[in-house]
Write a protein that holds these residues in place. Structure first.
Motif, short mmCIF file in Angstrom:
data_model
loop_
_atom_site.label_atom_id
_atom_site.label_comp_id
_atom_site.label_asym_id
_atom_site.label_seq_id
_atom_site.Cartn_x
_atom_site.Cartn_y
_atom_site.Cartn_z
N LEU A 271 0.92 -1.15 -0.05
CA LEU A 271 0.18 0.08 0.03
C LEU A 271 0.90 1.13 0.10
N ARG A 272 0.30 2.27 -0.79
CA ARG A 272 1.34 3.52 -0.59
C ARG A 272 0.56 4.83 -0.73
N THR A 273 1.13 5.60 0.25
CA THR A 273 0.39 7.10 0.03
C THR A 273 1.65 8.03 -0.05
N TYR A 312 7.12 9.23 0.48
CA TYR A 312 6.01 8.76 0.54
C TYR A 312 5.94 7.65 1.79
N TYR A 372 -6.33 -3.57 4.98
CA TYR A 372 -6.40 -2.11 5.62
C TYR A 372 -6.56 -2.44 7.21
N VAL A 382 -7.15 4.69 9.32
CA VAL A 382 -6.99 4.61 8.07
C VAL A 382 -7.95 4.91 7.09
N ASP A 386 -6.93 7.35 1.06
CA ASP A 386 -5.41 7.81 1.03
C ASP A 386 -4.52 6.93 0.43
N TRP A 387 -4.62 5.78 0.18
CA TRP A 387 -3.92 4.54 -0.02
C TRP A 387 -4.14 3.93 -1.54
N GLU A 388 -3.25 3.41 -2.01
CA GLU A 388 -3.35 2.64 -3.25
C GLU A 388 -2.66 1.49 -3.19
#
Ligand SMILES: Cc1cc2nc3c(=O)[nH]c(=O)nc-3n(C[C@H](O)[C@H](O)[C@H](O)COP(=O)(O)OP(=O)(O)OC[C@H]3O[C@@H](n4cnc5c(N)ncnc54)[C@H](O)[C@@H]3O)c2cc1C
Length: 491
Positions: A271-273, A312, A372, A382, A386-388
């Protein structure tokens, strides 16, 4: 008919961090040697060495708990941790040499200072982290490690994770301020640009399809994807730095030392933000403890990443199973790797690693919600918006013969070379890119015994601690830690 194009000293297969590191060393040691590098993709460093395909942790065993296991009585064994940390010091020295020599003009393009933190939850987790800390801090390599079980200190070190937690939390946290995040893609590209400027020819869009012995070494068959034809290159030495593709080429070489090896592929998701609010409240790589059955390298961690100058957060990896050996590989990779000589090994590994197989299959089936919720163990608030999810690189863990069990699954890297030193292959992926420099020094000593003595003095300018253990020489440890931190701009 496939024609023979030329004869060279060295062929490097694959354009990742391993070939790049070996190429950079050879370019210093034997600048007159002709080097060719073949990469099957159209760009170098797009498989495991790409920054979004790995976690970018400068593995120095500061935070990764699998390198410091505890026994049933709670005694912590740091033998592996000491070894990995020593190896990372070698990498730091080699990279510092490259900066001093102007090969890398700005260390911030590939390495950043990010504290490394270990996180144990509940009383059991806290007790383990504290015992680990108490053992490690006595070793000079880890003397700067800190420990706290105070929630206020946790919130100060890790605001995103601990600021808004209610009372009653029991956690143990150890911290090593001078940890690192490394962009191995950027480092690989800079090393390859350098060796190319020294005369090495780098050919992307070229797959090595076969390896056969000849009078002077090896006949390497290369397929040019644009011209759709193949040619041969004769090489005195071949390095199979093909990452997940290495096993297949090792098998094609037919060397006796390569028999009995198999590959166990593990896929992954991160997961990245880049949400600035989240990124600004977390500056660390935080490793937790493994779930039962989880492979050690797939323990989730919440990491600051620095890629192309931008920060990130990345969480994961969520491990899974895919039969591909490369991210850009084929689903036939695993079945086509089965040979008579590795089948018994693979069957024994399957029998003894049922927990792992069950864990990976379970992870594949897990929902976004449960993913998540794993992140929520680290940071309670969470917002999925916000996360991909991004797909990580493929890891191919080594399966190999074992005199007692018939076959075992290894989580480290294995350098396999022919007895005459004319070919070597690197299998496995942990600790991986962080230890590319010591792995390649080992390769030089193993495959070039005749040249090695003549290279030693140059190698000592690249890696001043060569042949010595820093934890046994505190003066040298401090001197080199200070030099590499300054040169790599880590403080
Ligand atoms: C999910 C994940 C997380 C990781 N996290 C970390 C970490 O935090 N820290 C760390 O130090 N390491 C980490 N690693 C390990 C690290 O990424 C690898 O050890 C390292 O990148 C391997 O480098 P390489 O050069 O051997 O392979 P790669 O970077 O994969 O390069 C191999 C190259 O060979 C090419 N190739 C393959 N077959 C052929 C062929 N037949 N002909 C020509 N070219 C070919 C491929 O296209 C590829 O470009 C991680 C790995 C994964 C998958």
């Amino acid at each position: 008919m496939t024609y023979t194009k030329e004869s060279v000293d060295v062929v490097l297969i694959g354009g990742g961090i391993m070939s790049a590191t070996l190429g950079a060393m050879l370019a210093e040691l034997q600048p007159e040697w002709e080097i060719r590098l073949y990469e099957r993709l159209d760009y170098v460093a797009r498989e495991s060495s790409d920054p979004w395909n790995n976690a970018g942790t400068g593995h120095a065993a500061l935070c990764e708990l699998n390198y410091s296991p505890a026994d049933a009585q709670g005694n912590v064994d740091i033998t592996k941790a000491v070894n990995i940390n020593e190896q990372f010091h070698v990498s730091r020295q080699f990279w510092s040499y490259l900066v001093d020599e102007g090969v890398i003009t700005d260390p911030k393009t590939f390495i950043s200072q990010v504290p490394h933190i270990s996180y144990g939850r509940g009383e059991k987790g806290r007790d383990y982290i504290r015992a680990r800390y108490e053992t490690m801090v006595r070793n000079p390599l880890f003397a700067d490690m800190e420990y706290s079980d105070d929630p206020a200190q946790h919130a100060e070190w890790l605001p995103l994770m601990f600021e808004n937690r209610g009372p009653g939390q029991v956690n143990g946290i150890s911290r090593f301020e001078l940890g690192t995040d490394v962009d191995f893609g950027s480092l690989s590209r800079q090393l390859l640009t350098h060796i190319s400027s020294k005369g090495a020819q780098i050919r992307t869009g070229h797959s090595v399809t076969d390896l056969n012995r000849n009078a002077d070494g090896w006949r390497v068959t290369v397929k040019d994807s644009t011209a759709a034809d193949s040619f041969n290159v004769n090489a005195k030495f071949v390095f199979i730095g093909a990452g997940g593709g290495a096993l297949q080429l090792l098998q094609k070489s037919g060397i006796a030392e390569g028999k009995g090896y198999g590959g166990f592929p593990v896929s992954g998701l991160f997961l990245r933000t880049s949400n600035p609010d989240l990124v600004s409240r977390h500056h660390a790589k935080v490793y937790g403890q493994a779930a039962i059955g989880a492979p050690p390298m797939s323990v989730p961690h919440l990491d600051t990443r620095v890629v192309a100058g931008k920060e990130y957060l990345m969480f994961g990896p969520y491990a899974g199973f895919s039969p591909k050996f490369l991210k850009s590989g084929r689903i036939t990779d695993l079945p086509f790797s089965v040979r008579g000589n590795n089948l018994p090994v693979m069957l024994n590994v399957a029998k003894d690693n049922f927990d792992l197989v069950r864990y990976l299959v379970g992870e594949l089936a897990s929902s976004k919600k449960s993913r998540y919720s794993a992140l929520a163990d680290f940071t309670p608030e969470v917002d999925p918006a916000d996360w991909e999810f991004i797909t990580a690189g493929q890891r191919v863990q080594v399966m190999k013969r074992d005199p007692e069990k018939g076959g075992v699954l290894g989580f480290g890297t294995e350098l396999i070379s022919a007895a005459d030193g004319s070919i070597a292959a690197l299998l496995g992926a942990s600790p991986g890119a962080s230890t590319a420099a010591p792995i390649m020094l080992n390769l030089l000593a193993t495959c070039f015994p005749q040249q090695y003595a003549g290279w030693e003095s140059k190698l000592k300018t690249m890696v001043p601690s060569l042949g010595r253990k820093l934890h046994e020489d505190e003066t040298l440890l401090h001197e080199l830690s200070e030099y590499t931190a300054r040169t790599l701009q880590l403080t």
